[in-house]
Write a protein that holds these residues in place. Structure first.
Motif, PDB file in Angstrom:
ATOM      1  N   GLU A 184       0.810  -1.194   0.000  1.00  0.00           N
ATOM      2  CA  GLU A 184       0.000   0.000   0.000  1.00  0.00           C
ATOM      3  C   GLU A 184       0.854   1.258   0.000  1.00  0.00           C
ATOM      4  N   ALA A 185       1.962   1.221   0.726  1.00  0.00           N
ATOM      5  CA  ALA A 185       2.849   2.386   0.791  1.00  0.00           C
ATOM      6  C   ALA A 185       3.444   2.687  -0.587  1.00  0.00           C
ATOM      7  N   CYS A 186       3.878   1.649  -1.286  1.00  0.00           N
ATOM      8  CA  CYS A 186       4.437   1.832  -2.636  1.00  0.00           C
ATOM      9  C   CYS A 186       3.369   2.384  -3.574  1.00  0.00           C
ATOM     10  N   ASN A 187       2.153   1.864  -3.473  1.00  0.00           N
ATOM     11  CA  ASN A 187       1.055   2.332  -4.303  1.00  0.00           C
ATOM     12  C   ASN A 187       0.808   3.815  -4.061  1.00  0.00           C
ATOM     13  N   LYS A 188       0.819   4.237  -2.800  1.00  0.00           N
ATOM     14  CA  LYS A 188       0.587   5.653  -2.465  1.00  0.00           C
ATOM     15  C   LYS A 188       1.676   6.543  -3.066  1.00  0.00           C
ATOM     16  N   VAL A 189       2.928   6.132  -2.969  1.00  0.00           N
ATOM     17  CA  VAL A 189       4.044   6.922  -3.512  1.00  0.00           C
ATOM     18  C   VAL A 189       3.904   7.059  -5.027  1.00  0.00           C
ATOM     19  N   LEU A 190       3.646   5.947  -5.711  1.00  0.00           N
ATOM     20  CA  LEU A 190       3.498   5.976  -7.170  1.00  0.00           C
ATOM     21  C   LEU A 190       2.293   6.814  -7.601  1.00  0.00           C
ATOM     22  N   LEU A 191       1.182   6.625  -6.924  1.00  0.00           N
ATOM     23  CA  LEU A 191      -0.034   7.368  -7.259  1.00  0.00           C
ATOM     24  C   LEU A 191       0.175   8.867  -7.035  1.00  0.00           C
TER      25      LEU A 191
END
Length: 90
Positions: free
Chosen positions: A1-8
């Protein structure tokens, strides 16, 4: 989820900086039968003058009417932080 937030967050920042984008959406059912919409944005990255097309998210949906899908798209764009006043095409 953290990686998704950074990319988004990076995608949203570039889309908002471009001040002009279009949305691409495709509705389908996943393997469990849940209807979902895949959301993409297409924009010109200002720093490189390069046309980009980025996947945002899968969004589950229960209303596949035009009105229901339009609401889902706008609601999700706003949730991600994309400024919808720059939406030019879908």
């Amino acid at each position: 989820e953290a990686c998704n937030k950074v990319l988004l967050d990076k995608i949203v920042s570039r889309v908002n900086a471009s001040k002009c984008f279009s949305i691409l959406a495709d509705e389908t059912a996943d393997v469990s039968g849940v209807e979902q919409v895949s959301l993409f944005v297409r924009y010109v990255e200002i720093n490189h003058l390069e046309l980009r097309e980025e996947f945002l998210q899968f969004a589950p949906t229960f209303d596949v009417t035009g009105k229901g899908l339009a609401k889902l798209i706008i609601d999700n764009l706003q949730k991600y932080g994309i400024d919808t006043k720059y939406l030019r095409r879908q």
